[in-house]
Design an enzyme around this catalytic site. Sequence first.
Site, mmCIF file in Angstrom:
data_model
loop_
_atom_site.group_PDB
_atom_site.id
_atom_site.type_symbol
_atom_site.label_atom_id
_atom_site.label_comp_id
_atom_site.label_asym_id
_atom_site.label_seq_id
_atom_site.Cartn_x
_atom_site.Cartn_y
_atom_site.Cartn_z
ATOM 1 N N CYS A 2 73.246 22.580 -33.103
ATOM 2 C CA CYS A 2 72.266 22.100 -34.080
ATOM 3 C C CYS A 2 70.893 22.037 -33.446
ATOM 4 O O CYS A 2 70.760 21.921 -32.228
ATOM 5 C CB CYS A 2 72.619 20.691 -34.553
ATOM 6 S SG CYS A 2 74.262 20.573 -35.255
ATOM 7 N N ARG A 27 70.227 27.987 -33.150
ATOM 8 C CA ARG A 27 71.185 26.939 -32.800
ATOM 9 C C ARG A 27 72.151 26.632 -33.946
ATOM 10 O O ARG A 27 73.013 25.766 -33.808
ATOM 11 C CB ARG A 27 70.430 25.658 -32.423
ATOM 12 C CG ARG A 27 69.481 25.849 -31.263
ATOM 13 C CD ARG A 27 68.628 24.627 -31.078
ATOM 14 N NE ARG A 27 69.372 23.544 -30.503
ATOM 15 C CZ ARG A 27 69.439 23.279 -29.209
ATOM 16 N NH1 ARG A 27 68.774 24.020 -28.364
ATOM 17 N NH2 ARG A 27 70.135 22.278 -28.769
ATOM 18 N N TRP A 74 74.835 23.387 -37.171
ATOM 19 C CA TRP A 74 75.982 24.204 -36.829
ATOM 20 C C TRP A 74 77.161 23.254 -36.949
ATOM 21 O O TRP A 74 77.321 22.337 -36.145
ATOM 22 C CB TRP A 74 75.825 24.747 -35.407
ATOM 23 C CG TRP A 74 76.796 25.821 -35.117
ATOM 24 C CD1 TRP A 74 76.643 27.148 -35.380
ATOM 25 C CD2 TRP A 74 78.084 25.657 -34.546
ATOM 26 N NE1 TRP A 74 77.775 27.822 -35.003
ATOM 27 C CE2 TRP A 74 78.667 26.933 -34.491
ATOM 28 C CE3 TRP A 74 78.810 24.577 -34.091
ATOM 29 C CZ2 TRP A 74 79.936 27.154 -33.996
ATOM 30 C CZ3 TRP A 74 80.079 24.787 -33.593
ATOM 31 C CH2 TRP A 74 80.625 26.072 -33.543
ATOM 32 N N ASN A 98 72.261 15.929 -32.898
ATOM 33 C CA ASN A 98 72.880 17.093 -32.271
ATOM 34 C C ASN A 98 73.860 16.560 -31.235
ATOM 35 O O ASN A 98 73.486 15.715 -30.433
ATOM 36 C CB ASN A 98 71.782 17.929 -31.613
ATOM 37 C CG ASN A 98 72.332 19.031 -30.747
ATOM 38 O OD1 ASN A 98 73.434 19.525 -30.988
ATOM 39 N ND2 ASN A 98 71.580 19.421 -29.746
ATOM 40 N N GLY A 99 75.103 17.014 -31.259
ATOM 41 C CA GLY A 99 76.087 16.532 -30.277
ATOM 42 C C GLY A 99 77.317 15.995 -30.972
ATOM 43 O O GLY A 99 77.585 16.320 -32.131
ATOM 44 N N GLU A 479 85.723 29.740 -6.927
ATOM 45 C CA GLU A 479 84.441 29.800 -7.635
ATOM 46 C C GLU A 479 83.343 29.110 -6.815
ATOM 47 O O GLU A 479 82.209 29.590 -6.748
ATOM 48 C CB GLU A 479 84.599 29.160 -9.025
ATOM 49 C CG GLU A 479 83.317 28.917 -9.816
ATOM 50 C CD GLU A 479 82.527 30.175 -10.167
ATOM 51 O OE1 GLU A 479 82.968 31.285 -9.853
ATOM 52 O OE2 GLU A 479 81.421 30.018 -10.731
ATOM 53 N N LYS A 483 79.993 31.009 -5.667
ATOM 54 C CA LYS A 483 78.664 30.525 -6.064
ATOM 55 C C LYS A 483 77.783 30.340 -4.838
ATOM 56 O O LYS A 483 76.626 30.729 -4.812
ATOM 57 C CB LYS A 483 78.847 29.201 -6.810
ATOM 58 C CG LYS A 483 77.991 28.932 -7.976
ATOM 59 C CD LYS A 483 78.364 29.519 -9.296
ATOM 60 C CE LYS A 483 78.530 30.996 -9.344
ATOM 61 N NZ LYS A 483 79.080 31.504 -10.576
ATOM 62 N N GLU A 486 76.843 33.784 -3.160
ATOM 63 C CA GLU A 486 75.977 34.716 -3.896
ATOM 64 C C GLU A 486 74.539 34.239 -3.991
ATOM 65 O O GLU A 486 73.632 35.054 -4.072
ATOM 66 C CB GLU A 486 76.541 35.073 -5.272
ATOM 67 C CG GLU A 486 76.437 34.007 -6.323
ATOM 68 C CD GLU A 486 77.021 34.428 -7.660
ATOM 69 O OE1 GLU A 486 76.806 35.561 -8.090
ATOM 70 O OE2 GLU A 486 77.703 33.603 -8.286
ATOM 71 N N HIS A 502 98.294 28.864 7.482
ATOM 72 C CA HIS A 502 98.824 30.216 7.681
ATOM 73 C C HIS A 502 97.748 31.169 8.202
ATOM 74 O O HIS A 502 97.894 32.382 8.080
ATOM 75 C CB HIS A 502 99.436 30.744 6.379
ATOM 76 C CG HIS A 502 100.561 29.885 5.900
ATOM 77 N ND1 HIS A 502 101.793 29.869 6.510
ATOM 78 C CD2 HIS A 502 100.617 28.957 4.917
ATOM 79 C CE1 HIS A 502 102.576 28.988 5.916
ATOM 80 N NE2 HIS A 502 101.866 28.422 4.932
ATOM 81 N N LYS A 601 72.957 40.999 -13.567
ATOM 82 C CA LYS A 601 73.605 40.107 -14.527
ATOM 83 C C LYS A 601 74.739 40.808 -15.270
ATOM 84 O O LYS A 601 75.751 40.224 -15.581
ATOM 85 C CB LYS A 601 72.550 39.573 -15.504
ATOM 86 C CG LYS A 601 73.063 38.499 -16.434
ATOM 87 C CD LYS A 601 73.362 37.213 -15.694
ATOM 88 C CE LYS A 601 74.059 36.191 -16.556
ATOM 89 N NZ LYS A 601 74.785 35.196 -15.738
HETATM 90 C C1 F6R Z 1 79.038 35.281 -10.507
HETATM 91 C C2 F6R Z 1 78.973 36.122 -11.696
HETATM 92 C C3 F6R Z 1 79.803 37.333 -11.729
HETATM 93 C C4 F6R Z 1 80.289 37.629 -13.158
HETATM 94 C C5 F6R Z 1 81.019 38.976 -13.201
HETATM 95 C C6 F6R Z 1 81.575 39.258 -14.579
HETATM 96 O O1 F6R Z 1 78.237 34.150 -10.626
HETATM 97 O O2 F6R Z 1 78.233 35.847 -12.603
HETATM 98 O O3 F6R Z 1 80.878 37.252 -10.842
HETATM 99 O O4 F6R Z 1 81.139 36.598 -13.565
HETATM 100 O O5 F6R Z 1 80.135 39.991 -12.824
HETATM 101 O O6 F6R Z 1 80.552 39.340 -15.516
HETATM 102 P P1 F6R Z 1 80.861 39.195 -17.055
HETATM 103 O O7 F6R Z 1 81.333 37.813 -17.283
HETATM 104 O O8 F6R Z 1 79.563 39.494 -17.737
HETATM 105 O O9 F6R Z 1 81.933 40.195 -17.372
#
Ligand code: F6R
Length: 606
Positions: A2, A27, A74, A98-99, A479, A483, A486, A502, A601
Amino acid sequence: MCGIVGILGSQPVAHDLIDALRRLEYRGYDSAGIATVENGHLERRRAEGKLRNLEQRIGEDPLKGKTGIGHTRWATHGKPTETNAHPHMSEKVSVVHNGIIENFRSLREELTAKGHVFDSDTDTEAVVHLITEELSRADDPIEAVSEALQKLEGAFALGIVFAGHDDLMIAARRGSPLAIGHGDDAMYLGSDAIALAPFTNKITYLEEGDMAVLTRKGAEIFDAEGEKVERPAVISQASSLLVDKGNHRHFMAKEIHEQPEVISHTLSHYIDMAEGRVDYPDLGLDLSDLSRITISACGTAYYAGLVGKYWIEKYARVPVEIDVASELRYREAPLPKDGLALFISQSGETADTLAVLRYCKEQGQRIASIVNVRTSTIARESDVILPTLAGPEIGVASTKAFTCQLAALAGLTLLIGRARGTISPELEQELVQGLLEVPRHMAEVMADEAQYEKLAHDLSKARDVLYLGRGINYPLALEGALKLKEISYIHAEGYAAGELKHGPIALIDENVPVIVVAPSDDLHDKTVSNVQEVAARGGKIILISNGDEDSAGCELMAHIRVPDAHPFTNPLLYAVPIQLIAYHTAVQMGTDVDQPRNLAKSVTVE
Ligand code: F6R
């Protein structure tokens, strides 16, 4: 999802409210509405569907008030009808929201018993009656709202106007974003700075727990403890940019902080709030008879899938095969007849994931995908789309998309478990309630960011970092390490805690920080044993848990405390500290946080 706006102006505000709502229509556009204060009375117009319907309604029957609030909806609680459209109001007060108000059912019962009559199915209307009730005790809007806020549970943003108060608007933020705009003898309120861009670029962002009292002269802000506080006004770039960083230094920080809100949106897409049960699109399969689910994805999305495997196998008792897409695409894996193949992707364009999808299709699998971009190729080639409502993710390192993928997977687990009879209606309600509390808990995790800055200072000196987790916390360890490496470029590895002895334990010495994801679940004691093995070899432990500092039984380099929550929801909650650790370490290292080297991305090549 929303959008909220509010204006205290010198001319009738309806036209400008519509203009601002148009910029928030992304939104949600199930319905829209506006309320203004006219000659001391509250007047409102609402319309089902897109904003143009409301515009037409106001054209036919104008609103003349110079103080007003608006909302584009929404739908979460209640169907997208005019009756459920915001603003909701009594004779005394009008509210846009909103929420999610988590305790709306009990509030509704309590207020109904006191004689309040509810018109809609929304959670928001409970806020209206609660404030009205407080106003009947003491006719002071500020006191009434402060009292009411203390009784609300959930994550929300509110904009409130009052009958008889032409120069007053109150705003409150818990979990969902809210920005105040400063004009000349005018003040504005909006879900984001983009909504306010035509009127002002001087913006104050409310912080978690803030309540703001707006008049045409300015805003007074009170923090969660009710203390008057100063929040800076910044000059927003929103007018020239479609996506704005708000008052954050990086998109990644903004996206981390958006999580309470976008998780609410994603959950409300799949949960029937009134019934307390999940409500998914038809997957076109007999879920009670599934022999196996095949999940495939890349990177962070793969780790979300791995959490999904733990959930689905434990709660729905269906075997789950999962593999990274770049491997599964060449493995020539045999797939069960009429099986379900599930793909997870933020962009919906990842080449490897798409290739596996096509392979699975050829093998006669039913294709479902959890995607953030609904127009993407993966979405278009799927039989069923399970959208995440994370909004655009600009930071290359995925944060809010990951937790929204988890939210969709959690709901899917309940759906399959219900169909197979492994999740009873009572358990479903309990797990749904746990999920609805996640946005609030996430906001609590983010409250003390200074501890991450302090920790980042030490971590930035490390050459290698290990992440450990057991059971469903193992994917989080993976993960966390991804994170960290990267965006900070520090070498980090995630391990299943039980695997340490191991091999990887050979790496431990006093220069290797070991971050342990260890909520108090049924495997906690086993993880603690592994922690002690590390400590005995001089390793420096950073514990992320909801237990006490001494629950690890050894000296800690740092302890990050996460609120107690339903164990089912832990992966969503524990994702936040690992993101904040990586973010602050990268800031400390001075890397390009939003666009780390060598990455993209959307990975549309093999
Ligand atoms: C790490 C990251 C990547 C994506 C991967 C898949 O922070 O963003 O490992 O998760 O490249 O991307 P999607 O989700 O767009 O298929």
